[in-house]
Motif scaffolding. Structure first.
Motif, PDB file in Angstrom:
ATOM      1  N   PRO A   1      42.140  11.014 -62.744  1.00 50.88           N
ATOM      2  CA  PRO A   1      41.434  11.982 -61.898  1.00 50.88           C
ATOM      3  C   PRO A   1      42.384  13.096 -61.443  1.00 50.88           C
ATOM      4  O   PRO A   1      43.589  12.943 -61.463  1.00 50.88           O
ATOM      5  N   GLY A   2      41.825  14.180 -61.033  1.00 57.27           N
ATOM      6  CA  GLY A   2      42.646  15.291 -60.560  1.00 57.27           C
ATOM      7  C   GLY A   2      42.705  16.372 -61.609  1.00 57.27           C
ATOM      8  O   GLY A   2      41.687  16.812 -62.131  1.00 57.27           O
ATOM      9  N   ASP A   3      43.913  16.761 -61.969  1.00 52.41           N
ATOM     10  CA  ASP A   3      44.054  17.869 -62.910  1.00 52.41           C
ATOM     11  C   ASP A   3      44.042  17.429 -64.371  1.00 52.41           C
ATOM     12  O   ASP A   3      44.151  18.254 -65.271  1.00 52.41           O
ATOM     13  N   GLY A   4      43.950  16.134 -64.647  1.00 46.10           N
ATOM     14  CA  GLY A   4      43.810  15.646 -66.009  1.00 46.10           C
ATOM     15  C   GLY A   4      45.100  15.577 -66.800  1.00 46.10           C
ATOM     16  O   GLY A   4      45.081  15.310 -67.990  1.00 46.10           O
ATOM     17  N   ARG A   5      46.251  15.799 -66.154  1.00 48.00           N
ATOM     18  CA  ARG A   5      47.512  15.756 -66.887  1.00 48.00           C
ATOM     19  C   ARG A   5      48.000  14.336 -67.137  1.00 48.00           C
ATOM     20  O   ARG A   5      48.810  14.111 -68.010  1.00 48.00           O
ATOM     21  N   GLY A   6      47.543  13.377 -66.371  1.00 48.96           N
ATOM     22  CA  GLY A   6      48.021  12.008 -66.502  1.00 48.96           C
ATOM     23  C   GLY A   6      47.041  11.130 -67.240  1.00 48.96           C
ATOM     24  O   GLY A   6      46.000  11.582 -67.716  1.00 48.96           O
ATOM     25  N   GLN A   7      47.372   9.878 -67.348  1.00 52.71           N
ATOM     26  CA  GLN A   7      46.513   8.870 -67.963  1.00 52.71           C
ATOM     27  C   GLN A   7      46.166   7.829 -66.907  1.00 52.71           C
ATOM     28  O   GLN A   7      46.961   7.555 -66.012  1.00 52.71           O
ATOM     29  N   ALA A   8      45.003   7.245 -67.026  1.00 56.40           N
ATOM     30  CA  ALA A   8      44.593   6.178 -66.122  1.00 56.40           C
ATOM     31  C   ALA A   8      45.091   4.853 -66.692  1.00 56.40           C
ATOM     32  O   ALA A   8      45.096   4.654 -67.906  1.00 56.40           O
ATOM     33  N   ALA A   9      45.531   3.972 -65.826  1.00 60.06           N
ATOM     34  CA  ALA A   9      45.966   2.641 -66.237  1.00 60.06           C
ATOM     35  C   ALA A   9      44.895   1.636 -65.831  1.00 60.06           C
ATOM     36  O   ALA A   9      44.265   1.775 -64.782  1.00 60.06           O
ATOM     37  N   VAL A  10      44.690   0.627 -66.667  1.00 58.67           N
ATOM     38  CA  VAL A  10      43.696  -0.410 -66.405  1.00 58.67           C
ATOM     39  C   VAL A  10      44.415  -1.750 -66.363  1.00 58.67           C
ATOM     40  O   VAL A  10      45.179  -2.091 -67.273  1.00 58.67           O
ATOM     41  N   LEU A  11      44.184  -2.489 -65.304  1.00 57.91           N
ATOM     42  CA  LEU A  11      44.783  -3.811 -65.160  1.00 57.91           C
ATOM     43  C   LEU A  11      44.087  -4.781 -66.096  1.00 57.91           C
ATOM     44  O   LEU A  11      42.862  -4.878 -66.111  1.00 57.91           O
ATOM     45  N   THR A  12      44.867  -5.501 -66.890  1.00 54.64           N
ATOM     46  CA  THR A  12      44.289  -6.473 -67.817  1.00 54.64           C
ATOM     47  C   THR A  12      44.044  -7.792 -67.092  1.00 54.64           C
ATOM     48  O   THR A  12      44.512  -7.995 -65.961  1.00 54.64           O
ATOM     49  N   ASP A  13      43.343  -8.710 -67.741  1.00 51.05           N
ATOM     50  CA  ASP A  13      43.126 -10.042 -67.161  1.00 51.05           C
ATOM     51  C   ASP A  13      44.461 -10.734 -66.903  1.00 51.05           C
ATOM     52  O   ASP A  13      44.652 -11.379 -65.867  1.00 51.05           O
ATOM     53  N   ALA A  14      45.404 -10.600 -67.838  1.00 49.46           N
ATOM     54  CA  ALA A  14      46.727 -11.207 -67.658  1.00 49.46           C
ATOM     55  C   ALA A  14      47.446 -10.586 -66.466  1.00 49.46           C
ATOM     56  O   ALA A  14      48.137 -11.287 -65.703  1.00 49.46           O
ATOM     57  N   GLY A  15      47.302  -9.276 -66.291  1.00 54.15           N
ATOM     58  CA  GLY A  15      47.916  -8.609 -65.149  1.00 54.15           C
ATOM     59  C   GLY A  15      47.328  -9.085 -63.833  1.00 54.15           C
ATOM     60  O   GLY A  15      48.045  -9.313 -62.859  1.00 54.15           O
ATOM     61  N   LEU A  16      46.012  -9.249 -63.799  1.00 52.68           N
ATOM     62  CA  LEU A  16      45.352  -9.757 -62.603  1.00 52.68           C
ATOM     63  C   LEU A  16      45.826 -11.169 -62.278  1.00 52.68           C
ATOM     64  O   LEU A  16      46.124 -11.489 -61.120  1.00 52.68           O
ATOM     65  N   GLU A  17      45.948 -12.010 -63.287  1.00 54.23           N
ATOM     66  CA  GLU A  17      46.449 -13.374 -63.064  1.00 54.23           C
ATOM     67  C   GLU A  17      47.860 -13.351 -62.499  1.00 54.23           C
ATOM     68  O   GLU A  17      48.201 -14.142 -61.619  1.00 54.23           O
ATOM     69  N   ARG A  18      48.683 -12.442 -62.991  1.00 56.20           N
ATOM     70  CA  ARG A  18      50.057 -12.348 -62.499  1.00 56.20           C
ATOM     71  C   ARG A  18      50.087 -11.921 -61.034  1.00 56.20           C
ATOM     72  O   ARG A  18      50.847 -12.454 -60.235  1.00 56.20           O
ATOM     73  N   ILE A  19      49.249 -10.952 -60.695  1.00 56.80           N
ATOM     74  CA  ILE A  19      49.168 -10.503 -59.300  1.00 56.80           C
ATOM     75  C   ILE A  19      48.688 -11.646 -58.405  1.00 56.80           C
ATOM     76  O   ILE A  19      49.234 -11.884 -57.330  1.00 56.80           O
ATOM     77  N   GLN A  20      47.649 -12.346 -58.851  1.00 58.45           N
ATOM     78  CA  GLN A  20      47.127 -13.460 -58.060  1.00 58.45           C
ATOM     79  C   GLN A  20      48.171 -14.555 -57.895  1.00 58.45           C
ATOM     80  O   GLN A  20      48.264 -15.174 -56.841  1.00 58.45           O
ATOM     81  N   GLY A  21      48.978 -14.796 -58.918  1.00 60.81           N
ATOM     82  CA  GLY A  21      50.037 -15.799 -58.817  1.00 60.81           C
ATOM     83  C   GLY A  21      51.148 -15.391 -57.862  1.00 60.81           C
ATOM     84  O   GLY A  21      51.784 -16.229 -57.227  1.00 60.81           O
ATOM     85  N   ALA A  22      51.394 -14.089 -57.750  1.00 64.21           N
ATOM     86  CA  ALA A  22      52.452 -13.587 -56.877  1.00 64.21           C
ATOM     87  C   ALA A  22      52.001 -13.481 -55.424  1.00 64.21           C
ATOM     88  O   ALA A  22      52.833 -13.395 -54.516  1.00 64.21           O
ATOM     89  N   TRP A  23      50.703 -13.497 -55.204  1.00 62.47           N
ATOM     90  CA  TRP A  23      50.158 -13.268 -53.866  1.00 62.47           C
ATOM     91  C   TRP A  23      50.726 -14.208 -52.791  1.00 62.47           C
ATOM     92  O   TRP A  23      51.137 -13.735 -51.731  1.00 62.47           O
ATOM     93  N   PRO A  24      50.799 -15.525 -52.997  1.00 64.25           N
ATOM     94  CA  PRO A  24      51.309 -16.392 -51.926  1.00 64.25           C
ATOM     95  C   PRO A  24      52.738 -16.038 -51.497  1.00 64.25           C
ATOM     96  O   PRO A  24      53.043 -15.981 -50.301  1.00 64.25           O
ATOM     97  N   ALA A  25      53.625 -15.776 -52.443  1.00 59.44           N
ATOM     98  CA  ALA A  25      55.007 -15.419 -52.103  1.00 59.44           C
ATOM     99  C   ALA A  25      55.053 -14.068 -51.397  1.00 59.44           C
ATOM    100  O   ALA A  25      55.828 -13.871 -50.451  1.00 59.44           O
ATOM    101  N   HIS A  26      54.230 -13.128 -51.842  1.00 57.75           N
ATOM    102  CA  HIS A  26      54.189 -11.808 -51.212  1.00 57.75           C
ATOM    103  C   HIS A  26      53.702 -11.919 -49.763  1.00 57.75           C
ATOM    104  O   HIS A  26      54.292 -11.330 -48.854  1.00 57.75           O
ATOM    105  N   LEU A  27      52.642 -12.679 -49.556  1.00 56.15           N
ATOM    106  CA  LEU A  27      52.101 -12.859 -48.209  1.00 56.15           C
ATOM    107  C   LEU A  27      53.143 -13.489 -47.289  1.00 56.15           C
ATOM    108  O   LEU A  27      53.342 -13.033 -46.162  1.00 56.15           O
ATOM    109  N   GLU A  28      53.836 -14.504 -47.773  1.00 59.83           N
ATOM    110  CA  GLU A  28      54.873 -15.153 -46.968  1.00 59.83           C
ATOM    111  C   GLU A  28      55.970 -14.156 -46.620  1.00 59.83           C
ATOM    112  O   GLU A  28      56.462 -14.107 -45.493  1.00 59.83           O
ATOM    113  N   SER A  29      56.342 -13.318 -47.573  1.00 61.55           N
ATOM    114  CA  SER A  29      57.386 -12.317 -47.351  1.00 61.55           C
ATOM    115  C   SER A  29      56.958 -11.293 -46.301  1.00 61.55           C
ATOM    116  O   SER A  29      57.743 -10.927 -45.425  1.00 61.55           O
ATOM    117  N   VAL A  30      55.720 -10.835 -46.378  1.00 55.95           N
ATOM    118  CA  VAL A  30      55.217  -9.878 -45.379  1.00 55.95           C
ATOM    119  C   VAL A  30      55.218 -10.517 -43.996  1.00 55.95           C
ATOM    120  O   VAL A  30      55.630  -9.899 -43.016  1.00 55.95           O
TER     121      VAL A  30
END
Length: 78
Positions: free
Chosen positions: A10-39
């Motif tokens: 979106p915006g001026d169209g010079r960039g590309q949009a990134a899409v999170l894959t299923d594997a990426g979502l799983e990785r984020i979900q796996g990292a969530w407990p450690a991230h929450l504890e750190s915060v």
């Protein structure tokens, strides 16, 4: 974990949009407990008696500033 979308960013169209894959979502979900504890350990434990509502307002103001100026401002300043 992410893939480039066929559509322009979106915006001026010079960039590309990134899409999170299923594997990426799983990785984020796996990292969530450690991230929450750190915060909790690094941020919330150091707030002392500051009311959380006040802290939330400050975070909202930071997010609004970031949204209004975007990442280009950070690159130019740094």
């Amino acid at each position: 974990m992410i893939r480039r979308s066929a559509s322009k960013a979106p915006g001026d169209g010079r960039g590309q949009a990134a899409v999170l894959t299923d594997a990426g979502l799983e990785r984020i979900q796996g990292a969530w407990p450690a991230h929450l504890e750190s915060v909790r350990r690094v941020v919330l434990a150091n707030l002392g008696d500051l009311p959380l509502a006040e802290f939330a307002r400050a975070l909202d103001a930071i997010a609004a500033e970031e949204t209004s100026h975007g990442p280009a401002r950070r690159r130019a300043a740094g």
